[in-house]
Design an enzyme around this catalytic site. Structure first.
Site, PDB file in Angstrom:
ATOM      1  CG  HIS B  22       9.254  -9.382   5.555  1.00  0.00           C
ATOM      2  ND1 HIS B  22      10.114  -8.452   5.020  1.00  0.00           N
ATOM      3  CD2 HIS B  22       8.114  -9.279   4.835  1.00  0.00           C
ATOM      4  CE1 HIS B  22       9.517  -7.817   4.018  1.00  0.00           C
ATOM      5  NE2 HIS B  22       8.307  -8.303   3.892  1.00  0.00           N
ATOM      6  CE  LYS B  46      10.133  -4.524  -8.748  1.00  0.00           C
ATOM      7  NZ  LYS B  46       8.734  -4.878  -8.363  1.00  0.00           N
ATOM      8  NE  ARG B  96       2.460  -4.247   4.885  1.00  0.00           N
ATOM      9  CZ  ARG B  96       2.813  -3.169   4.234  1.00  0.00           C
ATOM     10  NH1 ARG B  96       3.426  -2.194   4.863  1.00  0.00           N
ATOM     11  NH2 ARG B  96       2.563  -3.042   2.957  1.00  0.00           N
ATOM     12  CB  SER B 134      10.556  -3.540   1.660  1.00  0.00           C
ATOM     13  OG  SER B 134      10.521  -4.710   2.438  1.00  0.00           O
TER      14      SER B 134
END
Lengths: 157, 157, 157, 157, 157, 157
Positions: B22, B46, B96, B134
């Site tokens: 990031h 969440k 990615r 992450s």
């Protein structure tokens, strides 16, 4: 403090032919960049379907309404060298599919390995343009079909 | 004629945690944009692994050297509404892998359907950051492992 | 009770040219196998960019430090027949991307259909080698670029 | 000169349940490795569908015919730490699909970043096992279906 | 000699909610099949976002104009068992992306392993519907956004 | 009320050669369609490996047992024009892999853009046929290998 350099992006490709998908990527990029140079790569070992001079002329006409912010040039050699010569640190590319992505990533990472200051910037093609690609267009023409749906309005093939 | 508006990009995500991948995307985007807003989406349904206040503080510290060109904010609601409020027409995302791409394309095209002026701009993560994500970092922490290789220097987890 | 046969893996390819990614796969495989045979497939219907004799010689030099545990050979015909002749039941391949994977799977399953005892063993390329591939290298050379970053040290092109 | 250390591979997973695809990967790996340790990862934050003790016992029974060359163990913590403790430098994984591959690559490259000596070795699942996966099996069981086609003969669910 | 049985396809899913993409697949399938049964799978272990009764009623209304050729039913248990009960040998599915495809293939091959006479028939979603999916719609609703663009006209959420 | 028109599907391809995967797709499609026309595309700019007359004859023989429900024809020009001439609104295609899918989607969406009434219907290849493809078969033949496992019984190459 705004970043005050003129920002130029190079949009490289063979554009054999230039499609409505390509046109859309360039027009959207004009909001981000001050200038976009459409760079037609001249590959001496692969023959074109459409003559390079006519492609250059046709693409120029597509962007006649952009007040000179889109330039069309032919280049030989590496894309990164063309970028350096044009004073551009941005390569612009459109992404359509996951298969595209894998190929584009390899090219972009190779370019960055050769010229670390270069950044490849990707925009998505619009959903309705996802299936439009130059090699399918050439195939349709070979089979005698009509491709006017897939190229910019008034584009000369 | 240069395009003289201030260009602001929103870099949205949950950043739970923020990674070296990031960080690299934001730093490279600073060449293209005048300002980058790291927008931490607050999803009420969440729960986070890292507290949102600490994440905001930690990310701010990572960009202390950018003369205020990187802002860090928490937002609720839709990303496109956050962009409108911030006066930004650009969503910045890192790509990615091909799997990433498929997901990112769906989100970006949905955002554009809801707010046609928005443009999602993709940069590639660097090759050495491709595997850094992450959710793997959270998993390593749960298993008692050390993740300092995967987050920015001095990042407070 | 250890498994006491000598284990030989065949690493087949066109290696046109051999890259740092190929080198890394072979070196890491030397921990698992007693011997690795780099098998340059001679395809009579596809012409090479680099002469096969020079490629063989160049690859040999790369592995001069391996005490004879890496052999370099040219073969005609099917890879599975080459493996049988060399007394090897293992085909070694490097995987870079998802696109690679789909292609490699088709080849490996075809090989196993023809010779059920064969096993294809895959190692990953290192993250920093993901974008290195022979066809991009050939393209760079055609455009007059420098590829020394992408081939083994002292490799003769 | 043969490489004379005992070669142990760790085959990590949740095996919830162990499938015919898993069995096939282990059996084929026994040709390459002297010993294979099936490592059932104990994830304290994710509950299992099948009890871990019963899974361990069931998998052991599947490999009763391998003269002790397959061991079954439960481990907590990182896979790389389990490998170190077992004196293994090889992680064994099966690959079924391109989606699998992307996930497996991220995990494998993360493991290598944390423990550079580790090597993840991939075998393909057989074509007829490509669709067999533990989460689909759990779903079938929840819907009241019969899954005996998808688990090893005599496997106790 | 025409094949004179009545051909019924089952279109299974959770339809939480039903989208314009789902609607388009069903309408196009009506040319190939005499009847399409929209089967809402009732998964006792996963809670729905929209109540199942209301979803059933809403989908029925979407197809009021089809002269009874589209039926909407809720089913428990395996999709293949539902198909048998309905006298259908065809499962209808829409494909949007490569990621979809990998998942759909696993499900379809598992279904065929359990019930060899079943055939899964895939239609593509239209390009402009590629990004429309139920989980993104639920996310937008949670964030307070408007999703009327993504569900059939007059669909009751 | 059953849909009483005769339903004809066109299965287009180069079939160079026709494989057991192709055969399986056609046989399974015969349950859904009244007639399947295997359409061998005659591409004047790409030379075939197997002569087109012999391919046509060989495929016909494969389906001698279908009471005339499978026809084999050669066509020039666009697939959509061939469909129109044959009174077919269905293009039948087999899907093997995610890479296949991306390519097939582009072709199918292009066909629908040119002829909106056309529908491409996809069936999966069987798991054991996933790796069978015409270009690998041609490669094996060039290398002197035996391909009888991959083509229909009694197929004349």
């Amino acid at each position: 403090m705004p970043n005050d350099k003129i920002k130029t992006a190079v949009f490289p490709g063979s554009f054999d032919p230039f499609t409505i998908g390509h046109e859309s990527v360039v027009r959207r990029a004009l909001d981000m960049f001050d200038k976009v140079i459409v760079g037609i790569g001249w590959n001496t070992t692969k023959s074109r379907f459409f003559p390079i001079e006519k492609s250059m002329e046709s693409i120029r006409r597509v962007f006649e309404d952009t007040a000179g912010r889109v330039e069309v040039k032919v280049f030989k050699g590496l894309t990164v060298d063309f970028c350096k010569n044009e004073g551009s640190r941005y390569i612009l590319r459109g992404l359509r599919t996951a298969a595209d992505f894998e190929y584009e990533r390899a090219i972009a990472q190779t370019n960055k390995a050769m010229y670390p200051d270069i950044e490849t910037v990707f925009l998505l093609t619009l959903p309705q343009h996802t299936h439009v690609n130059s090699s399918i267009i050439r195939e349709i023409i070979k089979q005698g079909g009509d491709v006017s749906l897939f190229v910019p309005k008034n584009y000369m093939l």
